[in-house]
Design a protein around this motif. Sequence first.
Motif, PDB file in Angstrom:
ATOM      1  N   LEU A  29       0.817  -1.213   0.000  1.00 45.78           N
ATOM      2  CA  LEU A  29       0.000   0.000   0.000  1.00 45.78           C
ATOM      3  C   LEU A  29       0.854   1.267   0.000  1.00 45.78           C
ATOM      4  O   LEU A  29       0.498   2.266  -0.632  1.00 45.78           O
ATOM      5  CB  LEU A  29      -0.922  -0.014   1.228  1.00 45.78           C
ATOM      6  CG  LEU A  29      -1.983   1.074   1.324  1.00 45.78           C
ATOM      7  CD1 LEU A  29      -2.941   1.008   0.143  1.00 45.78           C
ATOM      8  CD2 LEU A  29      -2.759   0.947   2.633  1.00 45.78           C
ATOM      9  N   ALA A  33       4.700   5.266  -2.649  1.00 49.67           N
ATOM     10  CA  ALA A  33       3.608   6.226  -2.475  1.00 49.67           C
ATOM     11  C   ALA A  33       4.146   7.506  -1.840  1.00 49.67           C
ATOM     12  O   ALA A  33       5.169   7.507  -1.170  1.00 49.67           O
ATOM     13  CB  ALA A  33       2.509   5.634  -1.611  1.00 49.67           C
ATOM     14  N   GLN A  37      -0.994  11.783  -2.576  1.00 48.33           N
ATOM     15  CA  GLN A  37      -1.506  10.877  -3.594  1.00 48.33           C
ATOM     16  C   GLN A  37      -2.779  10.186  -3.091  1.00 48.33           C
ATOM     17  O   GLN A  37      -2.967  10.009  -1.892  1.00 48.33           O
ATOM     18  CB  GLN A  37      -0.462   9.820  -3.947  1.00 48.33           C
ATOM     19  CG  GLN A  37       0.768  10.358  -4.657  1.00 48.33           C
ATOM     20  CD  GLN A  37       1.775   9.260  -4.961  1.00 48.33           C
ATOM     21  OE1 GLN A  37       1.704   8.169  -4.402  1.00 48.33           O
ATOM     22  NE2 GLN A  37       2.724   9.551  -5.853  1.00 48.33           N
ATOM     23  N   ASP A  40      -4.635   3.663  -3.011  1.00 46.56           N
ATOM     24  CA  ASP A  40      -5.058   2.561  -3.871  1.00 46.56           C
ATOM     25  C   ASP A  40      -5.954   1.659  -3.027  1.00 46.56           C
ATOM     26  O   ASP A  40      -5.491   0.758  -2.336  1.00 46.56           O
ATOM     27  CB  ASP A  40      -3.833   1.791  -4.378  1.00 46.56           C
ATOM     28  CG  ASP A  40      -4.209   0.696  -5.376  1.00 46.56           C
ATOM     29  OD1 ASP A  40      -5.415   0.416  -5.530  1.00 46.56           O
ATOM     30  OD2 ASP A  40      -3.286   0.112  -5.985  1.00 46.56           O
ATOM     31  N   THR A  41      -7.248   1.913  -3.057  1.00 44.94           N
ATOM     32  CA  THR A  41      -8.188   1.211  -2.176  1.00 44.94           C
ATOM     33  C   THR A  41      -8.218  -0.296  -2.420  1.00 44.94           C
ATOM     34  O   THR A  41      -8.617  -1.054  -1.536  1.00 44.94           O
ATOM     35  CB  THR A  41      -9.604   1.785  -2.342  1.00 44.94           C
ATOM     36  OG1 THR A  41      -9.986   1.731  -3.720  1.00 44.94           O
ATOM     37  CG2 THR A  41      -9.653   3.237  -1.871  1.00 44.94           C
ATOM     38  N   ALA A  42      -7.794  -0.732  -3.622  1.00 42.90           N
ATOM     39  CA  ALA A  42      -7.790  -2.162  -3.916  1.00 42.90           C
ATOM     40  C   ALA A  42      -6.774  -2.902  -3.043  1.00 42.90           C
ATOM     41  O   ALA A  42      -6.897  -4.121  -2.837  1.00 42.90           O
ATOM     42  CB  ALA A  42      -7.489  -2.400  -5.391  1.00 42.90           C
ATOM     43  N   LYS A  43      -5.781  -2.180  -2.505  1.00 45.45           N
ATOM     44  CA  LYS A  43      -4.750  -2.807  -1.685  1.00 45.45           C
ATOM     45  C   LYS A  43      -5.060  -2.744  -0.188  1.00 45.45           C
ATOM     46  O   LYS A  43      -4.343  -3.353   0.610  1.00 45.45           O
ATOM     47  CB  LYS A  43      -3.393  -2.140  -1.943  1.00 45.45           C
ATOM     48  CG  LYS A  43      -2.857  -2.345  -3.358  1.00 45.45           C
ATOM     49  CD  LYS A  43      -1.500  -1.664  -3.516  1.00 45.45           C
ATOM     50  CE  LYS A  43      -0.924  -1.885  -4.914  1.00 45.45           C
ATOM     51  NZ  LYS A  43       0.385  -1.205  -5.081  1.00 45.45           N
TER      52      LYS A  43
END
Length: 281
Positions: A29, A33, A37, A40-43
Motif C-alpha cells: 500500500l 507512495a 496521492q 489505492d483502495t484495492a490494496k
Amino acid sequence: MEILRVFNNNVVLARGDGGDEVILTGRGLGFQARPGQPVDTAKVVRVFRPDDGRDPDHLGELLAGIAPEYVQLVVAALTDAGLEGRAAQSPTLVIALADHVSFAVRRQRLGLAIDYPLVGEVTHLYAQEYREASALLAAVNARLVEPLPDGEAVALTLHLVNAGFTTGDLSHTYTMTGVIQQMVAVIEQTYGFTLNPGSVGLGRFITHVRYLFVRIHQHQQLDEGHSTIGQAIRDVHPEALRCAERLAAVMELRLGAALTDDEISYLTLHVARVASEQRVP
C-alpha cells in the motif's frame, strides 16, 4: 482517500472520506507512495480509526513495527474467542494485542521468561476479562508453533481492561489495579472482615470503581450538587459513609483528583451493599 504519511510499504496514514485520519494496512500500500496521492483502495486490507483522540501518528508508527502476520493472528484469535465485538469497539486494542503477542513470541524464542506478579489481583479484580483473556490466549496458541505460557493471560487481561480508557498508556490500568486493591483493603480494615472475592456485592463495587476511574480521567464526575438521593444515602448509611470518605481520600492521594459529593454518596451505597452481603449468615 488521500495519503498523509507513509510509514512503510504496508502501512500509511490517510485522510478518510469523512475527513478523519485513519491508518490503513495492506501489502504494498505504501510502496513508492507519496503524501498527497490518492490511496489505492484495492490494496487496503484493514482500516484502523484511532479512538478517543489517540494520536494516529503514534499508532501508525507502532503498527508499522509489527509484522502483519501478528495483526492477522490477533484478529482471527479475537474472533475465535468470541471477542470480535471488542475489536470493533476499540481498533487500537488490536494494535496493542498484536504488539504484545509479537514481543512475547520474540521473548520466548530468546528463552526470556517473565513472571507476572499481578496474577492474584488480576484474577480477583478483573474476573470477566481474565476469562476472556484465557480464551484469547488459547486461540492465539492454536496458531503458534511454540505456544505462549499461561501467564501471558495476565498481560492480555490488562490490555482488555485498558481498552476502556481514553489513553493507550497501560500505566493507567496498573494504577487502577493498585488503587482498587488498596480500597478493598480499606473496606476490610473498616469492618474487620475478609471479603469474598466471588461475592456479587464486591463485583459490583469493583465495576463501579472502574467506571469512576474513567469518569475521573475524562473529568466527568457525577455532580448534581448535594442531590436528594445522595443525601438520603448518607443519612441511612453513616458507617459506610465514613468508609467511603476514606476511600475518596485514597483516590485523591493516588490520582490527584478530589471526588464530588455525589461520587462519595454512590461509593457509600456500594460499600453498604458489600458490608450487608458480608453480614448475611
